[in-house]
Design a protein around this motif. Structure first.
Motif, PDB file in Angstrom:
ATOM      1  N   ALA A 135       0.827  -1.209   0.000  1.00 45.76           N
ATOM      2  CA  ALA A 135       0.000   0.000   0.000  1.00 45.76           C
ATOM      3  C   ALA A 135       0.859   1.256   0.000  1.00 45.76           C
ATOM      4  O   ALA A 135       0.539   2.244  -0.676  1.00 45.76           O
ATOM      5  CB  ALA A 135      -0.931  -0.006   1.214  1.00 45.76           C
ATOM      6  N   ALA A 136       1.955   1.210   0.740  1.00 47.31           N
ATOM      7  CA  ALA A 136       2.860   2.364   0.781  1.00 47.31           C
ATOM      8  C   ALA A 136       3.465   2.621  -0.592  1.00 47.31           C
ATOM      9  O   ALA A 136       3.567   3.773  -1.043  1.00 47.31           O
ATOM     10  CB  ALA A 136       3.950   2.133   1.823  1.00 47.31           C
ATOM     11  N   LEU A 137       3.878   1.547  -1.279  1.00 44.74           N
ATOM     12  CA  LEU A 137       4.459   1.716  -2.607  1.00 44.74           C
ATOM     13  C   LEU A 137       3.420   2.240  -3.593  1.00 44.74           C
ATOM     14  O   LEU A 137       3.725   3.137  -4.410  1.00 44.74           O
ATOM     15  CB  LEU A 137       5.025   0.391  -3.117  1.00 44.74           C
ATOM     16  CG  LEU A 137       6.521   0.142  -2.873  1.00 44.74           C
ATOM     17  CD1 LEU A 137       6.871   0.195  -1.399  1.00 44.74           C
ATOM     18  CD2 LEU A 137       6.960  -1.182  -3.484  1.00 44.74           C
ATOM     19  N   ALA A 138       2.192   1.724  -3.525  1.00 41.48           N
ATOM     20  CA  ALA A 138       1.155   2.142  -4.462  1.00 41.48           C
ATOM     21  C   ALA A 138       0.832   3.623  -4.310  1.00 41.48           C
ATOM     22  O   ALA A 138       0.565   4.319  -5.302  1.00 41.48           O
ATOM     23  CB  ALA A 138      -0.100   1.295  -4.249  1.00 41.48           C
ATOM     24  N   ALA A 139       0.860   4.120  -3.079  1.00 44.06           N
ATOM     25  CA  ALA A 139       0.503   5.512  -2.816  1.00 44.06           C
ATOM     26  C   ALA A 139       1.639   6.489  -3.097  1.00 44.06           C
ATOM     27  O   ALA A 139       1.414   7.696  -3.195  1.00 44.06           O
ATOM     28  CB  ALA A 139       0.059   5.656  -1.360  1.00 44.06           C
ATOM     29  N   ALA A 140       2.858   5.975  -3.244  1.00 43.24           N
ATOM     30  CA  ALA A 140       4.025   6.864  -3.312  1.00 43.24           C
ATOM     31  C   ALA A 140       4.190   7.553  -4.656  1.00 43.24           C
ATOM     32  O   ALA A 140       4.796   8.624  -4.736  1.00 43.24           O
ATOM     33  CB  ALA A 140       5.289   6.072  -2.983  1.00 43.24           C
ATOM     34  N   GLY A 141       3.678   6.950  -5.724  1.00 45.19           N
ATOM     35  CA  GLY A 141       3.879   7.532  -7.046  1.00 45.19           C
ATOM     36  C   GLY A 141       5.218   7.138  -7.634  1.00 45.19           C
ATOM     37  O   GLY A 141       6.119   6.675  -6.933  1.00 45.19           O
ATOM     38  N   ASP A 142       5.345   7.334  -8.947  1.00 44.63           N
ATOM     39  CA  ASP A 142       6.553   6.885  -9.633  1.00 44.63           C
ATOM     40  C   ASP A 142       7.271   8.021 -10.368  1.00 44.63           C
ATOM     41  O   ASP A 142       8.025   7.778 -11.309  1.00 44.63           O
ATOM     42  CB  ASP A 142       6.236   5.751 -10.605  1.00 44.63           C
ATOM     43  CG  ASP A 142       5.216   6.162 -11.670  1.00 44.63           C
ATOM     44  OD1 ASP A 142       4.752   7.329 -11.661  1.00 44.63           O
ATOM     45  OD2 ASP A 142       4.866   5.311 -12.510  1.00 44.63           O
ATOM     46  N   GLN A 143       7.030   9.264  -9.951  1.00 44.12           N
ATOM     47  CA  GLN A 143       7.748  10.369 -10.566  1.00 44.12           C
ATOM     48  C   GLN A 143       9.234  10.260 -10.228  1.00 44.12           C
ATOM     49  O   GLN A 143       9.598   9.969  -9.086  1.00 44.12           O
ATOM     50  CB  GLN A 143       7.201  11.716 -10.073  1.00 44.12           C
ATOM     51  CG  GLN A 143       5.772  12.003 -10.495  1.00 44.12           C
ATOM     52  CD  GLN A 143       4.749  11.343  -9.580  1.00 44.12           C
ATOM     53  OE1 GLN A 143       5.115  10.675  -8.613  1.00 44.12           O
ATOM     54  NE2 GLN A 143       3.483  11.532  -9.907  1.00 44.12           N
ATOM     55  N   PRO A 144      10.111  10.487 -11.209  1.00 45.89           N
ATOM     56  CA  PRO A 144      11.556  10.379 -10.952  1.00 45.89           C
ATOM     57  C   PRO A 144      12.009  11.337  -9.857  1.00 45.89           C
ATOM     58  O   PRO A 144      11.422  12.407  -9.661  1.00 45.89           O
ATOM     59  CB  PRO A 144      12.187  10.746 -12.309  1.00 45.89           C
ATOM     60  CG  PRO A 144      11.098  10.521 -13.308  1.00 45.89           C
ATOM     61  CD  PRO A 144       9.806  10.822 -12.609  1.00 45.89           C
ATOM     62  N   LEU A 145      13.056  10.935  -9.164  1.00 44.43           N
ATOM     63  CA  LEU A 145      13.662  11.782  -8.147  1.00 44.43           C
ATOM     64  C   LEU A 145      14.715  12.663  -8.810  1.00 44.43           C
ATOM     65  O   LEU A 145      15.585  12.172  -9.548  1.00 44.43           O
ATOM     66  CB  LEU A 145      14.306  10.926  -7.052  1.00 44.43           C
ATOM     67  CG  LEU A 145      13.347  10.082  -6.213  1.00 44.43           C
ATOM     68  CD1 LEU A 145      14.135   9.081  -5.367  1.00 44.43           C
ATOM     69  CD2 LEU A 145      12.494  10.968  -5.320  1.00 44.43           C
ATOM     70  N   ALA A 146      14.648  13.958  -8.539  1.00 40.60           N
ATOM     71  CA  ALA A 146      15.610  14.883  -9.144  1.00 40.60           C
ATOM     72  C   ALA A 146      17.004  14.678  -8.577  1.00 40.60           C
ATOM     73  O   ALA A 146      18.008  14.888  -9.266  1.00 40.60           O
ATOM     74  CB  ALA A 146      15.150  16.324  -8.923  1.00 40.60           C
ATOM     75  N   ASP A 147      17.073  14.253  -7.324  1.00 41.27           N
ATOM     76  CA  ASP A 147      18.362  14.076  -6.650  1.00 41.27           C
ATOM     77  C   ASP A 147      18.413  12.668  -6.072  1.00 41.27           C
ATOM     78  O   ASP A 147      17.506  12.263  -5.340  1.00 41.27           O
ATOM     79  CB  ASP A 147      18.512  15.121  -5.537  1.00 41.27           C
ATOM     80  CG  ASP A 147      19.859  15.040  -4.846  1.00 41.27           C
ATOM     81  OD1 ASP A 147      20.871  14.824  -5.536  1.00 41.27           O
ATOM     82  OD2 ASP A 147      19.896  15.186  -3.603  1.00 41.27           O
TER      83      ASP A 147
END
Length: 508
Positions: A135-147
């Motif tokens: 559930a935590a992974l599903a809610a986190a989103g998959d936008q790339p991390l800038a750093d």
């Protein structure tokens, strides 16, 4: 490089395969799921230098947690799930974990922990008082991390000679996709890890070498085949099935392979192997010679520690010319010193020190222990307490841990020599030798023996083993007492926990 590098090139390539169940994690999945976990941890306020503790059996999620930390500037502290609740609680508290991730398989242990960690996640099924990992992974989103600052491991010693010690290094000053991470740079190059590598990992993922080498496989684009637990025949089956090119084992695994019936051992096709690495504990000469006879000159050894203060290496051809050696320096400069700190000559046994440009580690929350690991006259020389000697060509030979050495009648006795003698004896499944107090001699030699299947423990077997030893080593090294046990306290990585045997003996 990291899984994201290979997810962009070969997204469907298996990054990890479980040898038993066949469960597979592709590079796209490993990259995506570790990214989501990294985003979740960052949203919970964890930043560079914070610690995530992991209590898990061998399972793909362990590397999702590993790479989430390494792409976030976090430390990962993988904890031995065979420890007691009190021991585990000590490590989780001592490392200062701000997040604790556990597998459902360890629910009984983690349910008894006495820790105060704000972020708790459990995968593989529900665990009381832990949030759901999926559930935590599903809610986190998959936008790339800038750093994506590079993180590192923050592991604890096995505690075979006392309470586990946290080994903390400075974080690499680099992004996770930059080349140059120390384990990839040294071991990836040394053993030829690349996109064609299929690496069998038969050991627990919480231990330093399996965890780090799995990371090297992913950094170089290969496939990690992870066993749920080691079994000698199952390892051969996995090598044949997955066409394994590389593997790393400990000497006890070699012994179990060699003790398989000949018809079983030779029934499997292991011709795909290009590199068989061993480390973690000294390997008896006769065991290694038989492994080379069987597999050919593809057996490689390195000597190092969780502290990574230095390392040596040796290949098969060189070892055959220097049997028993762990090689010459790969990382750092080797020095062997006596009790006064003075450097010893070739062939003289003393404490092994590695010289580096700076002290590469510190024992967490224990400055006195850190200081004791530094040479009194050369502060950048450090030791983990192993004993050995160098020959006149600079090859290092190990004799034992300083804490295990027996002094009887003023003479130094190294239990490892006695243990090695019995490693392939058909009546011995396992053996540990310790020193116990003796009024006359100071200490005397006692052996704990686990009989092999079919061997009958008792006075007759003790007499047989004593006679065997007296024919092959000096009589003062022969155990004066042999005690039989159904099993001996080894860690899953092969190290003997001799403190428990001393406690047992002292307790009568």
């Amino acid at each position: 490089m990291y899984p994201g590098t290979w997810a962009a090139i070969t997204p469907d390539r298996p990054a990890l395969v479980m040898a038993g169940s066949g469960r597979t994690l592709t590079y796209a999945e490993l990259d995506g799921r570790s990214l989501r976990l990294a985003r979740h941890l960052r949203a919970r306020g964890l930043g560079p230098g914070d610690v995530v503790a992991l209590v898990s059996d061998n399972t793909p999620e362990a590397y999702e947690v590993y790479w989430a930390c390494l792409r976030s500037g976090l430390y990962i502290t993988a904890v031995n799930h065979h420890l007691s609740a009190e021991e585990t609680s000590y490590i989780v508290h001592d490392c200062g974990a701000r997040a604790l991730v556990v597998s459902a398989a360890t629910a009984e242990l983690v349910g008894a922990l006495d820790v105060d960690v704000p972020e708790r996640l459990a995968f593989g099924g529900p665990v009381a008082a832990y949030d759901d990992y999926e559930a935590a992974l599903a809610a986190a989103g998959d936008q790339p991390l800038a750093d994506q600052p590079h993180g590192d491991d923050f592991l604890y010693s096995s505690g075979t000679t006392g309470r586990p010690k946290g080994v903390k290094v400075s974080l690499p000053r680099m992004q996770v996709d930059e080349p140059g991470y120390v384990y990839v740079r040294i071991f990836g190059t040394l053993y030829g890890f690349d996109r064609d590598t299929v690496y069998l990992s038969p050991a627990p993922v919480y231990h330093a070498a399996p965890l780090r080498f799995g990371g090297v496989v992913h950094a170089t684009g290969g496939t990690l085949v992870m066993m749920e637990r080691f079994d000698a025949e199952a390892a051969l089956r996995a090598i044949e099935q997955h066409r394994v090119t590389h593997t790393q084992m400990v000497p006890t695994m070699f012994v179990r392979l060699l003790k398989l019936p000949e018809e079983v051992r030779t029934a499997y096709d292991v011709s795909s192997l290009r590199c068989v690495i061993h480390a973690a504990a000294p390997c008896p000469v006769q065991v290694k010679r038989r492994m080379i006879d069987w597999l050919g000159p593809i057996v490689h050894e390195y000597y190092a520690s969780t502290e990574a203060n230095g390392a040596t290496m040796i290949d098969s051809e060189t070892w055959l010319a220097h049997p028993g050696s762990v090689g010459r320096a790969l990382l750092g400069v080797v020095h062997v010193c006596g009790p006064d700190g003075g450097e010893l000559g070739a062939g003289e046994v003393g404490t092994i020190w590695f010289e580096r440009d700076e002290v590469p580690f510190a024992y967490h929350n224990d400055p006195a222990k850190t200081a004791s690991a530094q040479h009194p006259e050369h502060p950048t020389w450090t030791t983990v307490g192993d004993l050995g000697y160098v020959d006149d060509e600079g090859f290092l030979f190990l004799t034992d841990r300083k804490a295990f050495m027996i002094i009887s009648g003023g003479v130094n006795i190294y239990p490892q020599e006695v243990e090695d003698l019995f490693s392939l004896h058909p009546a011995v499944a396992d053996i540990a030798v310790i020193g116990v107090p003796d009024e006359e001699m100071g200490e005397r030699v006692v052996a704990f023996v686990q009989p092999a299947p079919g061997a009958e423990p008792g006075a007759a077997l003790a007499a047989e083993l004593t006679a065997y030893a007296r024919e092959r080593i000096a009589h003062f090294k022969v155990p004066g007492e042999i005690l039989f046990r159904d099993g001996l306290p080894r860690t899953p990585t092969g190290k003997m926990v001799k403190g428990r045997l001393r406690e047992e003996y002292a307790g009568g």
